[in-house]
Design a protein around this motif. Sequence first.
Motif, PDB file in Angstrom:
ATOM      1  N   ASP A   3      40.718  26.557  40.869  1.00 46.79           N
ATOM      2  CA  ASP A   3      40.104  27.863  41.089  1.00 46.79           C
ATOM      3  C   ASP A   3      38.985  28.092  40.082  1.00 46.79           C
ATOM      4  N   ARG A   6      38.954  33.830  39.631  1.00 49.53           N
ATOM      5  CA  ARG A   6      40.189  34.517  40.008  1.00 49.53           C
ATOM      6  C   ARG A   6      39.977  36.016  39.860  1.00 49.53           C
ATOM      7  N   VAL A   7      40.126  36.704  40.972  1.00 48.97           N
ATOM      8  CA  VAL A   7      39.944  38.162  40.990  1.00 48.97           C
ATOM      9  C   VAL A   7      41.328  38.788  41.027  1.00 48.97           C
ATOM     10  N   LYS A   8      41.597  39.632  40.046  1.00 50.69           N
ATOM     11  CA  LYS A   8      42.944  40.185  39.926  1.00 50.69           C
ATOM     12  C   LYS A   8      42.928  41.699  40.031  1.00 50.69           C
ATOM     13  N   ASN A   9      43.480  42.160  41.130  1.00 52.90           N
ATOM     14  CA  ASN A   9      43.663  43.595  41.338  1.00 52.90           C
ATOM     15  C   ASN A   9      42.401  44.400  41.029  1.00 52.90           C
ATOM     16  N   SER A  22      41.980  47.115  45.375  1.00 47.41           N
ATOM     17  CA  SER A  22      42.996  46.147  44.929  1.00 47.41           C
ATOM     18  C   SER A  22      42.769  44.738  45.476  1.00 47.41           C
ATOM     19  N   ASN A  24      42.573  40.826  45.467  1.00 46.37           N
ATOM     20  CA  ASN A  24      43.067  39.629  44.798  1.00 46.37           C
ATOM     21  C   ASN A  24      42.516  38.436  45.566  1.00 46.37           C
ATOM     22  N   ASN A  26      41.041  34.281  45.069  1.00 47.93           N
ATOM     23  CA  ASN A  26      40.677  33.120  44.266  1.00 47.93           C
ATOM     24  C   ASN A  26      39.576  32.357  44.988  1.00 47.93           C
ATOM     25  N   GLY A  64      40.734  46.377  36.865  1.00 50.52           N
ATOM     26  CA  GLY A  64      41.130  45.026  37.252  1.00 50.52           C
ATOM     27  C   GLY A  64      40.371  43.988  36.463  1.00 50.52           C
ATOM     28  N   GLU A  65      40.598  42.738  36.799  1.00 52.17           N
ATOM     29  CA  GLU A  65      40.012  41.652  36.017  1.00 52.17           C
ATOM     30  C   GLU A  65      39.448  40.569  36.907  1.00 52.17           C
ATOM     31  N   VAL A  66      38.425  39.911  36.402  1.00 51.11           N
ATOM     32  CA  VAL A  66      37.872  38.739  37.083  1.00 51.11           C
ATOM     33  C   VAL A  66      37.701  37.638  36.046  1.00 51.11           C
TER      34      VAL A  66
END
Length: 250
Positions: A3, A6-9, A22, A24, A26, A64-66
Amino acid sequence: MVDKIRVKNLNCFYGGKHALKSLNINVVKNEILTIIGPSNSGKTSFLRTLNRMNDNNINYSRKGEVFLDNDNIFKMNQELLRTRVGMLFAMPIPLPMSIYENIAYAPKRIGLLSKKSEIDAVVEKALRDASLWDEVKDRLDHSAIKLSGGQQQRLCIARILAIEPEVILFDEPCSGLDPISTSKVEEAMIKLKQKYTIILVTNNVKQASRVGDRTAFFLMGELIELDETAKMFVSAKDKRTEDYITGRFG
Ligand SMILES: Nc1ncnc2c1ncn2[C@@H]1O[C@H](COP(=O)(O)OP(=O)(O)O)[C@@H](O)[C@H]1O
Ligand SMILES: [Mg+2]
Protein backbone atom coordinates in the motif's frame (compact mmCIF):
# COMPACT_ATOMS: atom_id res chain seq x y z
CA MET A 1 0.96 -5.84 -2.95
CA VAL A 2 2.26 -2.84 -1.07
CA ASP A 3 0.00 0.00 0.00
CA LYS A 4 1.39 3.34 -1.07
CA ILE A 5 -1.38 5.38 0.55
CA ARG A 6 -3.58 4.52 3.50
CA VAL A 7 -6.58 6.71 4.23
CA LYS A 8 -7.96 6.21 7.70
CA ASN A 9 -11.37 7.44 8.69
CA LEU A 10 -11.05 10.65 6.71
CA ASN A 11 -13.77 13.28 7.08
CA CYS A 12 -13.78 16.70 5.42
CA PHE A 13 -16.03 19.67 5.95
CA TYR A 14 -16.64 23.01 4.28
CA GLY A 15 -18.29 24.89 7.12
CA GLY A 16 -21.29 22.75 7.99
CA LYS A 17 -21.12 20.76 4.73
CA HIS A 18 -19.84 17.23 5.34
CA ALA A 19 -18.03 16.65 2.03
CA LEU A 20 -16.14 13.40 2.75
CA LYS A 21 -17.59 10.86 5.14
CA SER A 22 -15.39 8.42 7.04
CA LEU A 23 -13.34 7.27 4.09
CA ASN A 24 -11.08 4.26 4.47
CA ILE A 25 -9.15 3.58 1.29
CA ASN A 26 -5.82 1.96 0.54
CA VAL A 27 -4.08 2.76 -2.70
CA VAL A 28 -1.77 0.03 -3.93
CA LYS A 29 1.70 0.93 -5.19
CA ASN A 30 1.83 1.13 -9.00
CA GLU A 31 -1.87 0.81 -9.54
CA ILE A 32 -4.25 3.17 -11.25
CA LEU A 33 -7.13 3.68 -8.86
CA THR A 34 -9.96 5.43 -10.66
CA ILE A 35 -12.61 7.35 -8.79
CA ILE A 36 -16.01 7.74 -10.38
CA GLY A 37 -19.22 9.29 -9.18
CA PRO A 38 -21.63 12.10 -10.04
CA SER A 39 -20.79 15.79 -9.51
CA ASN A 40 -20.45 16.91 -5.91
CA SER A 41 -19.55 13.41 -4.67
CA GLY A 42 -16.35 14.70 -3.10
CA LYS A 43 -13.95 13.39 -5.74
CA THR A 44 -12.02 16.63 -6.11
CA SER A 45 -12.11 17.26 -2.36
CA PHE A 46 -10.51 13.86 -1.87
CA LEU A 47 -7.63 14.61 -4.25
CA ARG A 48 -7.15 18.11 -2.86
CA THR A 49 -6.96 16.65 0.63
CA LEU A 50 -4.28 14.16 -0.43
CA ASN A 51 -2.22 17.04 -1.75
CA ARG A 52 -3.20 19.41 1.08
CA MET A 53 -4.46 21.93 -1.44
CA ASN A 54 -7.32 22.94 0.86
CA ASP A 55 -5.14 23.78 3.84
CA ASN A 56 -5.40 27.52 3.19
CA ASN A 57 -9.19 27.49 2.92
CA ILE A 58 -10.40 28.74 6.30
CA ASN A 59 -13.80 27.24 5.63
CA TYR A 60 -12.30 23.75 5.31
CA SER A 61 -11.54 21.27 8.07
CA ARG A 62 -10.81 17.59 8.30
CA LYS A 63 -10.51 14.68 10.67
CA GLY A 64 -8.71 11.41 10.21
CA GLU A 65 -5.33 10.43 8.86
CA VAL A 66 -3.61 9.75 5.58
CA PHE A 67 -0.32 7.92 5.36
CA LEU A 68 2.06 8.03 2.42
CA ASP A 69 4.22 4.98 3.04
CA ASN A 70 4.63 5.43 6.78
CA ASP A 71 4.47 9.20 6.83
CA ASN A 72 1.42 11.06 8.06
CA ILE A 73 0.82 13.61 5.29
CA PHE A 74 -0.86 16.09 7.61
CA LYS A 75 2.27 16.29 9.72
CA MET A 76 4.63 16.54 6.77
CA ASN A 77 6.17 19.69 5.35
CA GLN A 78 3.75 20.83 2.65
CA GLU A 79 6.44 21.55 0.05
CA LEU A 80 7.94 18.12 0.59
CA LEU A 81 4.53 16.50 0.26
CA ARG A 82 4.00 18.21 -3.10
CA THR A 83 7.30 16.90 -4.42
CA ARG A 84 6.09 13.41 -3.51
CA VAL A 85 2.47 13.80 -4.62
CA GLY A 86 1.85 15.70 -7.87
CA MET A 87 -1.55 16.86 -9.08
CA LEU A 88 -2.94 17.49 -12.55
CA PHE A 89 -6.14 19.43 -13.16
CA ALA A 90 -8.86 19.30 -15.77
CA MET A 91 -7.67 22.42 -17.56
CA PRO A 92 -4.06 22.26 -18.68
CA ILE A 93 -2.38 25.50 -17.69
CA PRO A 94 1.12 25.70 -19.15
CA LEU A 95 3.34 28.55 -18.03
CA PRO A 96 3.66 31.30 -20.67
CA MET A 97 7.13 30.20 -21.71
CA SER A 98 8.75 27.64 -23.99
CA ILE A 99 8.03 23.93 -23.92
CA TYR A 100 11.53 23.36 -22.55
CA GLU A 101 11.25 25.99 -19.82
CA ASN A 102 7.86 24.68 -18.69
CA ILE A 103 9.49 21.42 -17.73
CA ALA A 104 12.80 22.76 -16.50
CA TYR A 105 11.12 25.35 -14.26
CA ALA A 106 10.24 23.26 -11.19
CA PRO A 107 13.42 21.15 -11.01
CA LYS A 108 15.46 24.36 -11.29
CA ARG A 109 13.36 26.17 -8.71
CA ILE A 110 13.66 23.50 -6.08
CA GLY A 111 17.38 23.37 -6.79
CA LEU A 112 17.31 19.80 -8.00
CA LEU A 113 19.54 20.54 -10.99
CA SER A 114 21.76 23.25 -12.31
CA LYS A 115 23.89 21.86 -15.15
CA LYS A 116 22.43 22.36 -18.62
CA SER A 117 23.17 18.78 -19.66
CA GLU A 118 21.34 17.44 -16.62
CA ILE A 119 18.35 19.65 -17.25
CA ASP A 120 18.28 18.65 -20.92
CA ALA A 121 18.16 15.02 -19.87
CA VAL A 122 15.32 15.59 -17.42
CA VAL A 123 13.31 17.51 -20.00
CA GLU A 124 13.72 14.77 -22.58
CA LYS A 125 12.88 11.98 -20.17
CA ALA A 126 9.80 13.76 -18.82
CA LEU A 127 8.52 14.42 -22.35
CA ARG A 128 9.18 10.82 -23.38
CA ASP A 129 7.40 9.46 -20.31
CA ALA A 130 4.45 11.75 -20.99
CA SER A 131 4.32 10.41 -24.57
CA LEU A 132 4.94 13.87 -26.02
CA TRP A 133 8.61 13.81 -27.04
CA ASP A 134 8.16 12.76 -30.65
CA GLU A 135 5.67 15.53 -31.27
CA VAL A 136 7.75 18.38 -29.84
CA LYS A 137 11.41 17.38 -29.95
CA ASP A 138 12.14 19.69 -32.89
CA ARG A 139 10.55 22.74 -31.32
CA LEU A 140 11.37 22.74 -27.64
CA ASP A 141 11.94 26.50 -27.79
CA HIS A 142 8.41 27.17 -29.08
CA SER A 143 5.76 28.62 -26.81
CA ALA A 144 3.84 25.98 -24.85
CA ILE A 145 0.65 27.98 -25.25
CA LYS A 146 0.60 27.18 -28.97
CA LEU A 147 0.30 23.42 -28.39
CA SER A 148 -3.06 21.72 -28.86
CA GLY A 149 -5.18 21.02 -25.78
CA GLY A 150 -4.14 17.38 -25.67
CA GLN A 151 -0.48 18.26 -26.06
CA GLN A 152 -0.78 20.88 -23.32
CA GLN A 153 -2.25 18.28 -21.01
CA ARG A 154 0.65 15.90 -21.69
CA LEU A 155 3.05 18.81 -21.20
CA CYS A 156 1.51 19.39 -17.78
CA ILE A 157 2.03 15.69 -17.05
CA ALA A 158 5.67 16.06 -18.12
CA ARG A 159 6.04 19.02 -15.74
CA ILE A 160 4.94 16.81 -12.87
CA LEU A 161 7.24 13.97 -13.96
CA ALA A 162 10.22 16.31 -14.00
CA ILE A 163 10.17 16.45 -10.21
CA GLU A 164 9.79 12.67 -9.98
CA PRO A 165 6.95 12.38 -7.49
CA GLU A 166 5.79 9.02 -6.14
CA VAL A 167 2.07 9.55 -6.58
CA ILE A 168 0.19 11.45 -9.29
CA LEU A 169 -3.36 12.67 -8.81
CA PHE A 170 -5.35 13.34 -11.95
CA ASP A 171 -8.59 15.30 -11.67
CA GLU A 172 -10.66 14.71 -14.81
CA PRO A 173 -7.61 15.27 -17.03
CA CYS A 174 -9.46 14.47 -20.25
CA SER A 175 -12.72 16.28 -19.67
CA GLY A 176 -11.81 18.99 -22.17
CA LEU A 177 -10.17 16.73 -24.75
CA ASP A 178 -11.32 15.06 -27.94
CA PRO A 179 -11.23 11.23 -28.17
CA ILE A 180 -7.84 11.04 -29.89
CA SER A 181 -6.16 13.35 -27.38
CA THR A 182 -7.90 11.43 -24.62
CA SER A 183 -6.48 8.13 -25.79
CA LYS A 184 -2.98 9.63 -25.86
CA VAL A 185 -3.32 10.81 -22.28
CA GLU A 186 -4.66 7.38 -21.28
CA GLU A 187 -1.74 5.71 -23.01
CA ALA A 188 0.64 7.95 -21.07
CA MET A 189 -1.08 7.11 -17.77
CA ILE A 190 -0.90 3.37 -18.39
CA LYS A 191 2.83 3.64 -19.09
CA LEU A 192 3.34 5.76 -15.99
CA LYS A 193 1.97 3.25 -13.56
CA GLN A 194 5.13 1.17 -13.93
CA LYS A 195 6.86 3.88 -11.98
CA TYR A 196 4.15 5.84 -10.19
CA THR A 197 1.04 5.25 -8.15
CA ILE A 198 -1.90 6.95 -9.80
CA ILE A 199 -5.31 8.13 -8.64
CA LEU A 200 -7.51 9.17 -11.53
CA VAL A 201 -10.78 10.98 -10.98
CA THR A 202 -12.85 10.70 -14.09
CA ASN A 203 -16.31 11.80 -15.11
CA ASN A 204 -16.14 9.18 -17.83
CA VAL A 205 -17.14 5.70 -16.71
CA LYS A 206 -15.71 4.17 -19.87
CA GLN A 207 -12.36 5.72 -19.11
CA ALA A 208 -12.40 4.04 -15.70
CA SER A 209 -13.08 0.71 -17.37
CA ARG A 210 -10.22 1.25 -19.83
CA VAL A 211 -7.47 2.32 -17.47
CA GLY A 212 -8.44 1.58 -13.87
CA ASP A 213 -6.94 -1.42 -12.11
CA ARG A 214 -9.40 -0.77 -9.32
CA THR A 215 -12.30 1.62 -9.19
CA ALA A 216 -13.94 3.45 -6.32
CA PHE A 217 -17.48 4.76 -6.57
CA PHE A 218 -18.18 7.92 -4.56
CA LEU A 219 -21.65 9.25 -3.86
CA MET A 220 -22.40 12.32 -1.75
CA GLY A 221 -19.10 12.12 0.07
CA GLU A 222 -19.30 8.41 0.78
CA LEU A 223 -17.29 5.55 -0.63
CA ILE A 224 -20.03 3.21 -1.80
CA GLU A 225 -17.85 0.50 -3.31
CA LEU A 226 -14.24 -0.19 -4.24
CA ASP A 227 -13.24 -3.20 -6.26
CA GLU A 228 -11.19 -4.46 -9.15
CA THR A 229 -12.48 -2.55 -12.13
CA ALA A 230 -13.16 -5.66 -14.16
CA LYS A 231 -15.24 -7.11 -11.34
CA MET A 232 -17.15 -3.95 -10.61
CA PHE A 233 -18.12 -3.47 -14.23
CA VAL A 234 -19.42 -6.99 -14.56
CA SER A 235 -21.19 -7.26 -11.24
CA ALA A 236 -21.28 -4.30 -8.93
CA LYS A 237 -22.17 -5.19 -5.38
CA ASP A 238 -24.22 -2.09 -4.69
CA LYS A 239 -27.28 -1.19 -6.74
CA ARG A 240 -26.24 2.48 -6.76
CA THR A 241 -22.88 1.61 -8.30
CA GLU A 242 -24.57 -0.49 -10.93
CA ASP A 243 -27.06 2.26 -11.73
CA TYR A 244 -24.24 4.77 -12.10
CA ILE A 245 -21.99 2.67 -14.32
CA THR A 246 -24.86 1.63 -16.53
CA GLY A 247 -25.77 5.28 -16.99
CA ARG A 248 -29.01 5.29 -15.04
CA PHE A 249 -28.01 8.42 -13.14
CA GLY A 250 -25.23 11.00 -12.85
N1 LIG B 1 -14.17 25.29 -1.69
C1 LIG B 1 -15.37 24.83 -1.34
N2 LIG B 1 -16.15 25.53 -0.48
C2 LIG B 1 -17.36 25.07 -0.11
N3 LIG B 1 -17.89 23.91 -0.54
C3 LIG B 1 -17.17 23.18 -1.40
C4 LIG B 1 -15.87 23.60 -1.84
N4 LIG B 1 -15.40 22.66 -2.71
C5 LIG B 1 -16.35 21.70 -2.77
N5 LIG B 1 -17.41 22.01 -2.00
C6 LIG B 1 -18.63 21.17 -1.82
O1 LIG B 1 -18.22 19.88 -1.43
C7 LIG B 1 -18.96 18.89 -2.11
C8 LIG B 1 -18.03 18.00 -2.92
O2 LIG B 1 -17.46 18.76 -3.97
P1 LIG B 1 -16.31 18.21 -4.89
O3 LIG B 1 -15.26 17.63 -4.05
O4 LIG B 1 -15.92 19.31 -5.81
O5 LIG B 1 -17.06 17.04 -5.70
P2 LIG B 1 -16.80 16.42 -7.14
O6 LIG B 1 -15.38 16.65 -7.52
O7 LIG B 1 -17.17 14.98 -6.97
O8 LIG B 1 -17.75 17.11 -8.08
C9 LIG B 1 -19.98 19.63 -2.98
O9 LIG B 1 -21.19 19.71 -2.30
C10 LIG B 1 -19.36 21.00 -3.13
O10 LIG B 1 -20.35 22.00 -3.29
MG1 LIG C 1 -14.53 17.56 -9.24
